[in-house]
Design an enzyme around this catalytic site. Structure first.
Site, PDB file in Angstrom:
ATOM      1  N   LYS A 115       0.830  -1.214   0.000  1.00  0.00           N
ATOM      2  CA  LYS A 115       0.000   0.000   0.000  1.00  0.00           C
ATOM      3  C   LYS A 115       0.860   1.258   0.000  1.00  0.00           C
ATOM      4  O   LYS A 115       0.476   2.270  -0.577  1.00  0.00           O
ATOM      5  CB  LYS A 115      -0.969   0.007   1.189  1.00  0.00           C
ATOM      6  CG  LYS A 115      -1.985  -1.116   1.099  1.00  0.00           C
ATOM      7  CD  LYS A 115      -3.416  -0.670   1.228  1.00  0.00           C
ATOM      8  CE  LYS A 115      -4.312  -1.810   0.762  1.00  0.00           C
ATOM      9  NZ  LYS A 115      -5.695  -1.727   1.055  1.00  0.00           N
ATOM     10  N   LYS A 197      -3.775 -11.168  -6.993  1.00  0.00           N
ATOM     11  CA  LYS A 197      -5.110 -11.431  -6.430  1.00  0.00           C
ATOM     12  C   LYS A 197      -6.147 -10.470  -7.024  1.00  0.00           C
ATOM     13  O   LYS A 197      -5.826  -9.338  -7.393  1.00  0.00           O
ATOM     14  CB  LYS A 197      -5.078 -11.356  -4.893  1.00  0.00           C
ATOM     15  CG  LYS A 197      -5.116  -9.973  -4.310  1.00  0.00           C
ATOM     16  CD  LYS A 197      -5.565  -9.978  -2.840  1.00  0.00           C
ATOM     17  CE  LYS A 197      -5.755  -8.549  -2.381  1.00  0.00           C
ATOM     18  NZ  LYS A 197      -6.446  -8.361  -1.139  1.00  0.00           N
ATOM     19  N   LYS A 200     -10.337  -5.060  -5.197  1.00  0.00           N
ATOM     20  CA  LYS A 200     -11.285  -3.976  -5.454  1.00  0.00           C
ATOM     21  C   LYS A 200     -10.602  -2.782  -6.097  1.00  0.00           C
ATOM     22  O   LYS A 200     -11.225  -1.993  -6.760  1.00  0.00           O
ATOM     23  CB  LYS A 200     -11.891  -3.403  -4.186  1.00  0.00           C
ATOM     24  CG  LYS A 200     -12.203  -4.279  -3.070  1.00  0.00           C
ATOM     25  CD  LYS A 200     -13.048  -3.468  -2.095  1.00  0.00           C
ATOM     26  CE  LYS A 200     -13.093  -4.075  -0.738  1.00  0.00           C
ATOM     27  NZ  LYS A 200     -12.341  -3.427   0.285  1.00  0.00           N
TER      28      LYS A 200
HETATM   29  P1  ATP Z   1      -8.050  -3.600  -1.599  1.00  0.00           P
HETATM   30  O1  ATP Z   1      -7.906  -4.154  -2.971  1.00  0.00           O
HETATM   31  O2  ATP Z   1      -8.686  -2.251  -1.555  1.00  0.00           O
HETATM   32  O3  ATP Z   1      -6.833  -3.756  -0.755  1.00  0.00           O
HETATM   33  P2  ATP Z   1      -9.396  -6.021  -0.899  1.00  0.00           P
HETATM   34  O4  ATP Z   1     -10.157  -6.415  -2.129  1.00  0.00           O
HETATM   35  O5  ATP Z   1      -8.177  -6.765  -0.556  1.00  0.00           O
HETATM   36  O6  ATP Z   1      -9.138  -4.463  -0.895  1.00  0.00           O
HETATM   37  P3  ATP Z   1     -10.367  -6.014   1.829  1.00  0.00           P
HETATM   38  O7  ATP Z   1     -11.418  -5.122   2.376  1.00  0.00           O
HETATM   39  O8  ATP Z   1      -8.982  -5.714   2.198  1.00  0.00           O
HETATM   40  O9  ATP Z   1     -10.463  -6.109   0.267  1.00  0.00           O
HETATM   41  O10 ATP Z   1     -10.710  -7.508   2.218  1.00  0.00           O
HETATM   42  C1  ATP Z   1     -11.947  -7.981   2.668  1.00  0.00           C
HETATM   43  C2  ATP Z   1     -11.893  -9.474   2.810  1.00  0.00           C
HETATM   44  O11 ATP Z   1     -11.834 -10.107   1.532  1.00  0.00           O
HETATM   45  C3  ATP Z   1     -10.664  -9.997   3.570  1.00  0.00           C
HETATM   46  O12 ATP Z   1     -11.041 -11.061   4.402  1.00  0.00           O
HETATM   47  C4  ATP Z   1      -9.748 -10.484   2.488  1.00  0.00           C
HETATM   48  O13 ATP Z   1      -8.902 -11.510   2.944  1.00  0.00           O
HETATM   49  C5  ATP Z   1     -10.753 -11.019   1.477  1.00  0.00           C
HETATM   50  N1  ATP Z   1     -10.219 -10.974   0.115  1.00  0.00           N
HETATM   51  C6  ATP Z   1      -9.821  -9.877  -0.565  1.00  0.00           C
HETATM   52  N2  ATP Z   1      -9.418 -10.192  -1.819  1.00  0.00           N
HETATM   53  C7  ATP Z   1      -9.556 -11.547  -1.926  1.00  0.00           C
HETATM   54  C8  ATP Z   1      -9.315 -12.481  -2.989  1.00  0.00           C
HETATM   55  N3  ATP Z   1      -8.856 -12.097  -4.166  1.00  0.00           N
HETATM   56  N4  ATP Z   1      -9.579 -13.786  -2.758  1.00  0.00           N
HETATM   57  C9  ATP Z   1     -10.060 -14.191  -1.558  1.00  0.00           C
HETATM   58  N5  ATP Z   1     -10.319 -13.355  -0.525  1.00  0.00           N
HETATM   59  C10 ATP Z   1     -10.072 -12.046  -0.690  1.00  0.00           C
END
Ligand code: ATP
Ligand code: LTN
Length: 334
Positions: A115, A197, A200
């Site tokens: 980040k 991965k 969002k």
């Molecule tokens: P950002 O991309 O903004 O960092 P993020 O998509 O990683 O956000 P978070 O709010 O950080 O989202 O995560 C919410 C939940 O979703 C957490 O439990 C995280 O482990 C899970 N998660 C996020 N991305 C994935 C993915 N690609 N596969 C499985 N679980 C995920």
């Protein structure tokens, strides 16, 4: 333990639109586990401001996320669904735990490194101590289990280390939590780059399926998904794109990778993509319908926000008072 039940804690940031990765990696498991545990699900808006947010947008997204938790199947009468910022105990415990966490530990966190590379103009102290606030979320409710995606493993380990450190000085104050990773879907990868991965905050909209994508968009994104030139529907590390599609398929249908591979024997990538797309559409459609319905009911959502903030505060304060006493803060004079 609350009323004889073990406690579950998890949360999501109100930043960006939720993806299929968030759903399959986290939210879906929350719903499965919600009967077995006493559950707390935070909309962790305090974590969100570690990167710059538009205030009106953050407020809107936080409410949408809270509504989505309910739409996904979490009953707010049984599960405590609330805004982190409505419970001041999170910030108070985070301050205390900051004093029991080492700089060296935080320096190793890969999410901080990622980040800060992405937001090089705003590497603030909150971004650095983000994992301590997360540990506070979990420890405040004495959680036994924390369902998250695998990307959160390091933060969970840190939480356990901090809890154990604190307990070793002051006695058994905190429950030491276990992480829970779902069998399928613990790490959903980008549709455009299966080494990364699904996230969002990906700039390429074709890389992620958003929970609110309509069926045509979902089918189109899967048709464009990156695979390989092996022409073999196999579940193996050498074919990350195909494996990711199979993972999504399994998470949506409940099938095992072996069953899925057998089903697609003799078929092509085109068939696989259509089947995966359809399985995702059928999982997301009921969620989208329920979300649309709930969003219209302002009074109901407001009542959930109010009642659950009170419940969360009650349990948070119980732990916080105990911790304050242990570290030596003077008792309040009433
Ligand atoms: P950002 O991309 O903004 O960092 P993020 O998509 O990683 O956000 P978070 O709010 O950080 O989202 O995560 C919410 C939940 O979703 C957490 O439990 C995280 O482990 C899970 N998660 C996020 N991305 C994935 C993915 N690609 N596969 C499985 N679980 C995920
Ligand atoms: N850091 C998590 C969100 C999060 C969380 C939590 C998850 C904040 N507090 C407590 C589980 C328990 C993330 O970025 N996915």
């Amino acid at each position: 333990m609350i009323d004889g039940k073990k406690v579950l804690y998890s949360g999501m940031q109100a930043t960006g639109n939720l993806t299929l990765g968030n759903y399959l990696g986290a939210l879906k498991n929350w719903v499965t586990l919600s009967d077995e545990y006493e559950c707390f699900y935070g909309v962790v808006d305090m974590h969100s401001i570690t990167v710059r947010q538009d205030p009106a947008e953050l407020r809107k997204r936080a409410r949408n996320l809270l509504t989505l938790y309910i739409a996904a199947g979490l009953d707010p009468k049984k599960n405590c669904i609330y805004y982190q910022s409505h419970v001041s105990g999170h910030a108070e415990l985070a301050w205390i735990l900051n004093c029991y966490t080492y700089m060296g530990e935080l320096n190793r966190m890969t999410q901080f490194k990622d980040k800060s590379a992405k937001h090089a103009d705003n590497i603030n102290a909150g971004l650095f101590t983000y994992p301590v606030l997360m540990a506070s979320d979990i420890l405040l409710y004495q959680a036994d289990v924390v369902p998250v995606g695998i990307d959160q493993r390091q933060h969970l380990e840190l939480t356990r280390d901090v809890a154990e450190r604190f307990n070793s000085i002051y006695g058994d104050v905190f429950t030491v939590p276990e992480a829970y990773y779902g069998k399928a879907g613990a790490k959903i990868m980008s549709l455009q780059n299966p080494e990364k991965k699904m996230s969002k905050s990906d700039e390429n909209p074709n890389a992620s399926i958003y929970l609110m994508d309509d069926p045509d968009t979902i089918m189109r994104k899967f048709k464009r998904a990156v695979t390989d030139s092996e022409a073999c529907i196999c579940y193996r590390d050498e074919q990350p794109g195909v494996r990711n599609l199979l993972d999504i398929y399994c998470a949506c249908t409940g099938k095992t990778p072996d069953e899925a591979v057998a089903e697609f024997e003799g078929k092509g990538y085109g068939d696989l993509k259509v089947a995966v797309g359809e399985s995702v559409v059928s999982v997301l459609k009921p969620l989208q319908d329920r979300y649309a319905e709930l969003s219209k009911d302002k009074a109901y959502i407001d009542s959930v926000i109010k009642e659950n903030a009170e419940k969360a505060n009650y349990y948070a304060m119980k732990t916080l008072r105990k911790v304050q006493k242990k570290v030596g803060f003077p008792e309040k004079v009433r």
